[in-house]
Scaffold this motif. Structure first.
Motif, mmCIF file in Angstrom:
data_model
loop_
_atom_site.group_PDB
_atom_site.id
_atom_site.type_symbol
_atom_site.label_atom_id
_atom_site.label_comp_id
_atom_site.label_asym_id
_atom_site.label_seq_id
_atom_site.Cartn_x
_atom_site.Cartn_y
_atom_site.Cartn_z
ATOM 1 N N THR A 123 0.827 -1.213 0.000
ATOM 2 C CA THR A 123 0.000 0.000 0.000
ATOM 3 C C THR A 123 0.859 1.261 0.000
ATOM 4 O O THR A 123 0.314 2.370 -0.052
ATOM 5 N N ALA A 124 2.185 1.117 0.067
ATOM 6 C CA ALA A 124 3.079 2.268 0.175
ATOM 7 C C ALA A 124 3.188 3.000 -1.160
ATOM 8 O O ALA A 124 3.150 2.388 -2.234
ATOM 9 N N VAL A 125 3.381 4.320 -1.087
ATOM 10 C CA VAL A 125 3.583 5.118 -2.285
ATOM 11 C C VAL A 125 4.960 4.833 -2.875
ATOM 12 O O VAL A 125 5.124 4.663 -4.083
ATOM 13 N N ALA A 126 5.988 4.785 -2.022
ATOM 14 C CA ALA A 126 7.353 4.497 -2.441
ATOM 15 C C ALA A 126 7.805 3.199 -1.797
ATOM 16 O O ALA A 126 7.387 2.859 -0.686
ATOM 17 N N GLY A 127 8.689 2.471 -2.485
ATOM 18 C CA GLY A 127 9.101 1.177 -1.959
ATOM 19 C C GLY A 127 7.929 0.214 -1.956
ATOM 20 O O GLY A 127 6.978 0.350 -2.721
ATOM 21 N N THR A 128 8.002 -0.787 -1.098
ATOM 22 C CA THR A 128 6.893 -1.728 -0.976
ATOM 23 C C THR A 128 6.724 -2.152 0.469
ATOM 24 O O THR A 128 7.700 -2.448 1.164
ATOM 25 N N SER A 129 5.485 -2.171 0.918
ATOM 26 C CA SER A 129 5.140 -2.646 2.256
ATOM 27 C C SER A 129 4.579 -4.061 2.225
ATOM 28 O O SER A 129 4.073 -4.547 3.232
ATOM 29 N N ALA A 130 4.670 -4.714 1.064
ATOM 30 C CA ALA A 130 4.100 -6.054 0.927
ATOM 31 C C ALA A 130 4.749 -7.027 1.904
ATOM 32 O O ALA A 130 5.940 -6.915 2.220
ATOM 33 N N ARG A 131 3.970 -7.986 2.353
ATOM 34 C CA ARG A 131 4.468 -9.033 3.247
ATOM 35 C C ARG A 131 4.258 -10.378 2.562
ATOM 36 O O ARG A 131 3.131 -10.791 2.306
ATOM 37 N N VAL A 213 -1.082 0.013 -10.161
ATOM 38 C CA VAL A 213 -1.762 -0.342 -8.911
ATOM 39 C C VAL A 213 -0.709 -0.729 -7.869
ATOM 40 O O VAL A 213 0.113 -1.620 -8.115
ATOM 41 N N ARG A 214 -0.718 -0.098 -6.723
ATOM 42 C CA ARG A 214 0.335 -0.334 -5.729
ATOM 43 C C ARG A 214 0.423 -1.785 -5.293
ATOM 44 O O ARG A 214 1.502 -2.328 -5.061
ATOM 45 N N ALA A 215 -0.725 -2.444 -5.171
ATOM 46 C CA ALA A 215 -0.746 -3.838 -4.723
ATOM 47 C C ALA A 215 -0.069 -4.769 -5.713
ATOM 48 O O ALA A 215 0.268 -5.910 -5.357
ATOM 49 N N GLU A 216 0.166 -4.302 -6.957
ATOM 50 C CA GLU A 216 0.754 -5.147 -7.995
ATOM 51 C C GLU A 216 2.225 -4.839 -8.237
ATOM 52 O O GLU A 216 2.825 -5.347 -9.185
ATOM 53 N N ARG A 217 2.821 -4.045 -7.379
ATOM 54 C CA ARG A 217 4.238 -3.684 -7.511
ATOM 55 C C ARG A 217 5.127 -4.885 -7.212
ATOM 56 O O ARG A 217 5.036 -5.503 -6.156
ATOM 57 N N ASN A 218 6.024 -5.209 -8.138
ATOM 58 C CA ASN A 218 6.992 -6.282 -7.933
ATOM 59 C C ASN A 218 8.309 -5.736 -7.402
ATOM 60 O O ASN A 218 8.655 -4.571 -7.630
ATOM 61 N N LEU A 219 9.064 -6.596 -6.750
ATOM 62 C CA LEU A 219 10.447 -6.332 -6.350
ATOM 63 C C LEU A 219 11.301 -7.392 -7.031
ATOM 64 O O LEU A 219 11.162 -8.583 -6.751
ATOM 65 N N ILE A 220 12.171 -6.957 -7.964
ATOM 66 C CA ILE A 220 12.933 -7.881 -8.811
ATOM 67 C C ILE A 220 14.409 -7.519 -8.680
ATOM 68 O O ILE A 220 14.908 -6.615 -9.373
ATOM 69 N N SER A 221 15.119 -8.171 -7.793
ATOM 70 C CA SER A 221 16.479 -7.748 -7.435
ATOM 71 C C SER A 221 17.335 -8.949 -7.075
ATOM 72 O O SER A 221 16.828 -10.012 -6.715
ATOM 73 N N GLY A 222 18.659 -8.747 -7.151
ATOM 74 C CA GLY A 222 19.596 -9.751 -6.660
ATOM 75 C C GLY A 222 19.849 -10.909 -7.607
ATOM 76 O O GLY A 222 20.562 -11.850 -7.241
ATOM 77 N N GLY A 241 5.584 0.032 -12.613
ATOM 78 C CA GLY A 241 5.409 0.157 -11.177
ATOM 79 C C GLY A 241 6.302 -0.704 -10.320
ATOM 80 O O GLY A 241 6.057 -0.845 -9.119
ATOM 81 N N SER A 242 7.348 -1.293 -10.876
ATOM 82 C CA SER A 242 8.154 -2.270 -10.145
ATOM 83 C C SER A 242 9.487 -1.689 -9.684
ATOM 84 O O SER A 242 9.965 -0.680 -10.211
ATOM 85 N N LEU A 243 10.069 -2.343 -8.700
ATOM 86 C CA LEU A 243 11.386 -2.000 -8.159
ATOM 87 C C LEU A 243 12.371 -3.016 -8.697
ATOM 88 O O LEU A 243 12.225 -4.220 -8.439
ATOM 89 N N ILE A 244 13.400 -2.561 -9.411
ATOM 90 C CA ILE A 244 14.316 -3.461 -10.110
ATOM 91 C C ILE A 244 15.746 -3.079 -9.751
ATOM 92 O O ILE A 244 16.275 -2.067 -10.232
ATOM 93 N N GLY A 245 16.353 -3.856 -8.862
ATOM 94 C CA GLY A 245 17.735 -3.611 -8.436
ATOM 95 C C GLY A 245 17.868 -2.997 -7.064
ATOM 96 O O GLY A 245 18.971 -2.628 -6.651
ATOM 97 N N THR A 246 16.764 -2.890 -6.317
ATOM 98 C CA THR A 246 16.805 -2.276 -4.990
ATOM 99 C C THR A 246 16.260 -3.236 -3.944
ATOM 100 O O THR A 246 15.673 -4.270 -4.254
ATOM 101 N N ALA A 247 16.427 -2.833 -2.688
ATOM 102 C CA ALA A 247 15.716 -3.477 -1.591
ATOM 103 C C ALA A 247 14.284 -2.954 -1.561
ATOM 104 O O ALA A 247 13.884 -2.137 -2.392
ATOM 105 N N ARG A 248 13.523 -3.390 -0.583
ATOM 106 C CA ARG A 248 12.100 -3.040 -0.529
ATOM 107 C C ARG A 248 11.847 -1.551 -0.349
ATOM 108 O O ARG A 248 10.760 -1.062 -0.665
ATOM 109 N N ASP A 249 12.851 -0.803 0.141
ATOM 110 C CA ASP A 249 12.653 0.631 0.314
ATOM 111 C C ASP A 249 12.777 1.410 -0.991
ATOM 112 O O ASP A 249 12.541 2.619 -1.029
ATOM 113 N N GLY A 250 13.169 0.727 -2.076
ATOM 114 C CA GLY A 250 13.343 1.398 -3.351
ATOM 115 C C GLY A 250 14.607 2.218 -3.445
ATOM 116 O O GLY A 250 14.815 2.923 -4.441
ATOM 117 N N GLN A 251 15.477 2.139 -2.434
ATOM 118 C CA GLN A 251 16.696 2.949 -2.378
ATOM 119 C C GLN A 251 17.952 2.101 -2.257
ATOM 120 O O GLN A 251 18.848 2.193 -3.095
#
Length: 446
Positions: A123-131, A213-222, A241-251
Motif C-alpha cells: 500500500t506504500a507510495v514508495a518502496g513496498t510494504s508487501a508481506r 496499482v500499488r498492490a501489484e508492484r513487484n520487487l525484482i532484485s539480486g 510500477g516495479s522496483l528493479i535492483g533495490t531493496a524493498r525501500d526502493g533505495q
C-alpha cells in the motif's frame, strides 16, 4: 566493456533464446477448480485428472502440495486457481523447497500467494510494504526455473529465489501477469537470494509485469543476470510500477548482476508509462538500466523496434541508463536520423540551458531527428556523476520542422536549486521508440 558486463549480457542473450516451448498437455477435465495448498512438502498428485489435489498415499488423509496442485490444474482446460492455507501462525512464513523442477504450467492458472494467512499486499507510495508469506526456494531443485509456463498464468504474492530463473514464460503463455511478487530476494525484501540467471524471462506475447496499482508492484532484485529479460519471442510486454535492483525501500542497492531490463531482439514493449504510478524504479544494477540489443548473424536479423521507456526513475546503474545496442553512448547522427539499429538509434535531445529565473526554472533544448515528426521530450533530475534520470520532472511535446530540427522549452512544476543536474530523452510518438539519455546539464542562476 567490463568482463562482468560481457558475461551478464551473454547470459541474458542465452536466457532470451531459452524456454521457447514446452511439453504436450495432460489429460483434460471439463471444469475449473480451486486447489488449496495446505502443505510445504513436495509430493506429486496421487491420481492426476480426478479434480482432487491429493499427494497423500492414504485415502484416510488428504494432502495438497504445490506440485500436486499444478499437476491437477494442468489436467483442466479452464482457468484454475491455486490458493494457500498452510497451517501455522499468522506471522510465520511458509517455505516450499522443490526437490526437482515443478511441472511446467500447461493450462490457464492463477497462483495467489496473498491468500496465505498473514500475507499483505503493498500500500506504500514508495518502496513496498508487501508481506510475503509463501516462499518458493530453489536451493534443492537443481538448475531449473522456479515457475515455468506455456499457458496463460497469473503469479501473485510469492517470493521466488535460488532457481536458475525465477519465472519463465514461453510460447503459449501469452497474456500472463506477474503481480506483487518478490523475485530474487528473501521474504523480507532486503537480502540477496538471487536466482542464478534472470529474475523473469519472457518469450510470450502481451505479458504484464506489475502495473500502476500499488498492490501489484513487484520487487525484482539480486538476480545473477538481468532483472527482466524480454527474449526474441516476446512481443508487447508491459513493465510498470516495479522496483528493479533495490531493496524493498526502493533505495538501498540489491543489484541484478546484469541489466535491470534486457530486451533482446524483440519489439513493441512499454517500460513505464505516461501516467502516475506506471514508472519503474530501475536502480543500482550492474549493467545498464535498460539494455536494448539486436541479434544479428548471416542468417538472422532481430532488431528491436517500438520500445518505449517512459516516466521511470533510472539511476546509479553501472552501465548507461538506457543503452541502444549495448555498446555505450550512441552519438547523434545527421538528420533525418536514418539509423537501423535498436529503436532505430533514435537521436537524443540536447539540453542547451537550465536557468533559474525570477519565479521558476526554465530548461531549453534542441532535437535533430526525423523530418516533420512528433516527439515526447521527457525531463529528469539526475545525480551528480550519474547521467541517467533519477526523478521524472515532466514532459513536453514537440514537432520537428522540414529540416528535422526543433527547439523546446520546459518549466518544471517546482523550483530547482542551482547545481541540479538535468537530463532528457526523446520518444518518437508514432514509432514509439525512445532514445538514450542526453548529456547532462547543470542548473545555474541567471
Amino acid at each position: 566493456m567490463f568482463p562482468l558486463r560481457r558475461a551478464a549480457i551473454s547470459l541474458s542473450i542465452a536466457a532470451a533464446l531459452a524456454g521457447l516451448g514446452g511439453p504436450a498437455g495432460a489429460p483434460v477435465l471439463a471444469a475449473s477448480h480451486v486447489f488449496v495448498v495446505r502443505s510445504t512438502s513436495d509430493q506429486p498428485d496421487r491420481r492426476v485428472g480426478d479434480g482432487v489435489c491429493d499427494a497423500s498415499r492414504s485415502s484416510a488423509t488428504r494432502v495438497c502440495t504445490l506440485r500436486a496442485a499444478i499437476m491437477e490444474a494442468n489436467a483442466s482446460p479452464d482457468t484454475d486457481r491455486i490458493r494457500f492455507a498452510i497451517a501455522g501462525g499468522t506471522d510465520s512464513w511458509k517455505t516450499i523447497r522443490p526437490a526437482s523442477a515443478l511441472p511446467i504450467i500447461t493450462a490457464p492458472l492463477i497462483i495467489d500467494g496473498t491468500t496465505q494467512k498473514g500475507a499483505r499486499v503493498n500500500t506504500a507510495v514508495a518502496g513496498t510494504s508487501a508481506r510475503m508469506r509463501v516462499v518458493l526456494d530453489g536451493s534443492r531443485a537443481g538448475s531449473v526455473p522456479g515457475l515455468q509456463a506455456t499457458a496463460r498464468v497469473t503469479i501473485r504474492g510469492l517470493a521466488i529465489s535460488r532457481f536458475a530463473r525465477g519465472i519463465q514464460l514461453s510460447g503459449g503463455a501469452d497474456g500472463s501477469r506477474i503481480l506483487g511478487d518478490f523475485i530474487g530476494v528473501d521474504r523480507t525484501g532486503k537480502l540477496d537470494l538471487g536466482n542464478s540467471g534472470s529474475g523473469i524471462l519472457v518469450n510470450a506475447r502481451g505479458v504484464r509485469i506489475g502495473s500502476a496499482v500499488r498492490a501489484e508492484r513487484n520487487l525484482i532484485s539480486g538476480n545473477g543476470s538481468a532483472g527482466v529479460s524480454l527474449g526474441i519471442a516476446a512481443r508487447g510486454a508491459v513493465i510498470q510500477g516495479s522496483l528493479i535492483g533495490t531493496a524493498r525501500d526502493g533505495q538501498r542497492a540489491v543489484p541484478n548482476d546484469g541489466s535491470g531490463i534486457f530486451v533482446t531482439g524483440s519489439s513493441g514493449h512499454l517500460i513505464g508509462g505516461q501516467f502516475a504510478g506506471q514508472g519503474n524504479v530501475i536502480r543500482s544494477n550492474r549493467g545498464a538500466g535498460v539494455d536494448i540489443i539486436a541479434i544479428r548473424s548471416p542468417s538472422l536479423d532481430l532488431t528491436p523496434r517500438n520500445v518505449q521507456v517512459l516516466g521511470n526513475s533510472i539511476s546509479r546503474n553501472s552501465g548507461l541508463g538506457i543503452d541502444l545496442g549495448g555498446d555505450g553512448v550512441t552519438r547523434n547522427d545527421r538528420v533525418p536520423d536514418p539509423d537501423g539499429g535498436p529503436n532505430r538509434l533514435q537521436n537524443r535531445p540536447v539540453v542547451t540551458s537550465a536557468v533559474i529565473g525570477a519565479s521558476n526554472t526554465r530548461i531549453m533544448g534542441t532535437l535533430a531527428s526525423g523530418r516533420k515528426r512528433a516527439y515526447r521530450i521527457e525531463l529528469f533530475q539526475s545525480d551528480a556523476g550519474d547521467a541517467e534520470g533519477r526523478a521524472f520532472l515532466g514532459s513536453v511535446g514537440v514537432r520537428t520542422h522540414r529540416d528535422g530540427t526543433t527547439t523546446w522549452s520546459f518549466r518544471p512544476g517546482a523550483g530547482l536549486a542551482a547545481g541540479t543536474i538535468i537530463t532528457a530523452t526523446a520518444t518518437d510518438i508514432t514509432r514509439q521508440e525512445t532514445s538514450e539519455f542526453s548529456a547532462p546539464r547543470t542548473v545555474r542562476e541567471r
